[in-house]
Design a protein around this motif. Structure first.
Motif, PDB file in Angstrom:
ATOM      1  N   TRP A  45       0.819  -1.209   0.000  1.00  0.00           N
ATOM      2  CA  TRP A  45       0.000   0.000   0.000  1.00  0.00           C
ATOM      3  C   TRP A  45       0.854   1.261   0.000  1.00  0.00           C
ATOM      4  O   TRP A  45       0.686   2.145  -0.848  1.00  0.00           O
ATOM      5  N   SER A  46       1.782   1.367   0.917  1.00  0.00           N
ATOM      6  CA  SER A  46       2.601   2.578   1.048  1.00  0.00           C
ATOM      7  C   SER A  46       3.486   2.791  -0.175  1.00  0.00           C
ATOM      8  O   SER A  46       3.618   3.917  -0.668  1.00  0.00           O
ATOM      9  N   ASP A  47       4.093   1.700  -0.670  1.00  0.00           N
ATOM     10  CA  ASP A  47       4.990   1.821  -1.825  1.00  0.00           C
ATOM     11  C   ASP A  47       4.237   2.263  -3.075  1.00  0.00           C
ATOM     12  O   ASP A  47       4.713   3.114  -3.836  1.00  0.00           O
ATOM     13  N   GLN A  48       3.051   1.669  -3.297  1.00  0.00           N
ATOM     14  CA  GLN A  48       2.264   2.016  -4.475  1.00  0.00           C
ATOM     15  C   GLN A  48       1.787   3.468  -4.400  1.00  0.00           C
ATOM     16  O   GLN A  48       1.833   4.204  -5.394  1.00  0.00           O
ATOM     17  N   LYS A  49       1.335   3.866  -3.213  1.00  0.00           N
ATOM     18  CA  LYS A  49       0.847   5.240  -3.029  1.00  0.00           C
ATOM     19  C   LYS A  49       1.980   6.241  -3.231  1.00  0.00           C
ATOM     20  O   LYS A  49       1.804   7.280  -3.882  1.00  0.00           O
ATOM     21  N   GLU A  50       3.158   5.918  -2.691  1.00  0.00           N
ATOM     22  CA  GLU A  50       4.308   6.808  -2.815  1.00  0.00           C
ATOM     23  C   GLU A  50       4.755   6.923  -4.271  1.00  0.00           C
ATOM     24  O   GLU A  50       5.132   8.003  -4.735  1.00  0.00           O
ATOM     25  N   TYR A  51       4.691   5.799  -5.017  1.00  0.00           N
ATOM     26  CA  TYR A  51       5.095   5.819  -6.431  1.00  0.00           C
ATOM     27  C   TYR A  51       4.188   6.749  -7.236  1.00  0.00           C
ATOM     28  O   TYR A  51       4.666   7.585  -8.016  1.00  0.00           O
ATOM     29  N   ILE A  52       2.873   6.615  -7.055  1.00  0.00           N
ATOM     30  CA  ILE A  52       1.927   7.452  -7.800  1.00  0.00           C
ATOM     31  C   ILE A  52       2.065   8.917  -7.392  1.00  0.00           C
ATOM     32  O   ILE A  52       2.075   9.818  -8.251  1.00  0.00           O
ATOM     33  N   GLU A  53       2.220   9.154  -6.100  1.00  0.00           N
ATOM     34  CA  GLU A  53       2.337  10.535  -5.613  1.00  0.00           C
ATOM     35  C   GLU A  53       3.602  11.192  -6.149  1.00  0.00           C
ATOM     36  O   GLU A  53       3.591  12.367  -6.544  1.00  0.00           O
ATOM     37  N   THR A  54       4.718  10.444  -6.200  1.00  0.00           N
ATOM     38  CA  THR A  54       5.986  10.985  -6.681  1.00  0.00           C
ATOM     39  C   THR A  54       5.982  11.166  -8.193  1.00  0.00           C
ATOM     40  O   THR A  54       6.432  12.191  -8.718  1.00  0.00           O
ATOM     41  N   THR A  55       5.457  10.171  -8.919  1.00  0.00           N
ATOM     42  CA  THR A  55       5.482  10.197 -10.386  1.00  0.00           C
ATOM     43  C   THR A  55       4.594  11.288 -10.954  1.00  0.00           C
ATOM     44  O   THR A  55       4.979  12.013 -11.887  1.00  0.00           O
ATOM     45  N   TRP A  56       3.399  11.432 -10.385  1.00  0.00           N
ATOM     46  CA  TRP A  56       2.419  12.368 -10.960  1.00  0.00           C
ATOM     47  C   TRP A  56       2.292  13.667 -10.163  1.00  0.00           C
ATOM     48  O   TRP A  56       1.650  14.611 -10.646  1.00  0.00           O
ATOM     49  N   GLY A  57       2.893  13.695  -8.978  1.00  0.00           N
ATOM     50  CA  GLY A  57       2.784  14.906  -8.165  1.00  0.00           C
ATOM     51  C   GLY A  57       1.335  15.274  -7.879  1.00  0.00           C
ATOM     52  O   GLY A  57       0.973  16.459  -7.853  1.00  0.00           O
ATOM     53  N   CYS A  58       0.516  14.256  -7.636  1.00  0.00           N
ATOM     54  CA  CYS A  58      -0.930  14.473  -7.508  1.00  0.00           C
ATOM     55  C   CYS A  58      -1.387  14.663  -6.068  1.00  0.00           C
ATOM     56  O   CYS A  58      -2.572  14.878  -5.817  1.00  0.00           O
ATOM     57  N   GLY A  59      -0.474  14.532  -5.132  1.00  0.00           N
ATOM     58  CA  GLY A  59      -0.845  14.736  -3.742  1.00  0.00           C
ATOM     59  C   GLY A  59      -1.298  13.449  -3.063  1.00  0.00           C
ATOM     60  O   GLY A  59      -1.586  12.433  -3.708  1.00  0.00           O
ATOM     61  N   PHE A  60      -1.388  13.529  -1.726  1.00  0.00           N
ATOM     62  CA  PHE A  60      -1.697  12.356  -0.904  1.00  0.00           C
ATOM     63  C   PHE A  60      -3.077  11.789  -1.209  1.00  0.00           C
ATOM     64  O   PHE A  60      -3.248  10.575  -1.347  1.00  0.00           O
TER      65      PHE A  60
END
Length: 266
Positions: A45-60
């Motif tokens: 969960w944390s790794d997937q969320k962090e990847y999307i947040e970092t890649t797209w800069g879409c926020g938490f």
């Protein structure tokens, strides 16, 4: 002619023996990649969320929403398909997951992964066609000639999309083995796409793809902490899903828009 007769006879024996079980095995194989990915979303969960947040800069919030949709959508869709409830809605939901992941993980710009995702969509299209058939069988005596056309074209589309998986397996070099594999593989995928000797060709592709999958995607031989483990595991289950789509073709046939059906009319 004798060899063709023997091959057709062996195919018919296989289908008679597995008739009751093959559609269930096909559905289980087909949803395996969604089931595995949904479980992975839970444990990573944390790794997937962090990847999307970092890649797209879409926020938490949006990153969390993306992982949650993938987790619930995939696991929920798999449960509905295996329980044979609301299968059409489950298929449309999984179509949406494929589209969402294609954009989120930039698969749209990677031809190999894009073709594999399209092949996965082809398997879902075949499952959708099967569910339409089951739905109509509940209304005995109601004319279905016009209603069957969408199903037939879904089966055609599913077959054509499924064979895209094999386009990623062709090797463009001059070795004898590669040339032979390309020729045989191309012949088989053309047969499945046009619907000629479809069940035999699809069954041959299942055996071929199964052997390639076990040999090249043996993720269980790689330690879990290495990145290659997750990569091979993803590839293994995605390939297994395409095998499930081909098994549906073996179990249900090519449908009305095929040379096999036209031969019956001739």
């Amino acid at each position: 002619n004798r060899r063709r007769f023997i091959a057709d006879n062996e195919r018919d024996i296989f289908l008679r023996v597995t008739k009751q079980y093959l559609p269930h095995i096909a559905r289980l194989c087909l949803i395996s990649t969604f089931l595995e990915d949904g479980i992975r979303m839970w444990f990573q969960w944390s790794d997937q969320k962090e990847y999307i947040e970092t890649t797209w800069g879409c926020g938490f919030f949006l990153a969390t929403l993306f992982v949650l949709i993938n987790l619930l959508g995939q696991l929920g869709g798999c449960i509905l398909i295996l329980s044979r409830n609301f299968v059409q809605y489950a298929c449309f939901g999984l179509f949406g997951i494929i589209a969402l992941q294609t954009v989120a993980y930039s698969i749209l710009w990677d031809p190999k992964f894009l073709m594999r995702n399209l092949a996965l969509g082809g398997g879902l299209l075949l499952l959708l066609a099967e569910s339409r058939s089951e739905g109509r069988s509940m209304f005995a005596g109601v004319p279905t000639m016009r209603e069957s056309s969408p199903k037939q074209y879904m089966q055609l589309g599913g077959r054509v999309l499924l064979v895209l998986m094999f386009m990623t397996l062709l090797h463009f070099d001059t070795s004898f083995l590669s040339i032979l594999q390309n020729l045989v593989g191309t012949a088989l995928i053309v047969l499945v796409a046009v619907g000629f000797k479809t069940k035999l060709a699809a069954l041959t592709l299942v055996i071929w793809l199964l052997a390639i999958n076990v040999y090249f995607n043996a993720f269980w031989t790689i330690p879990a902490y290495k990145p290659m483990h997750d990569f091979l595991k993803y590839d293994f289950f995605q390939t297994t899903s395409v095998i499930g789509g081909l098994l549906l073709v073996v179990a249900l046939g090519p449908g009305g828009v095929s040379m096999d059906e036209k031969k019956k009319e001739w």
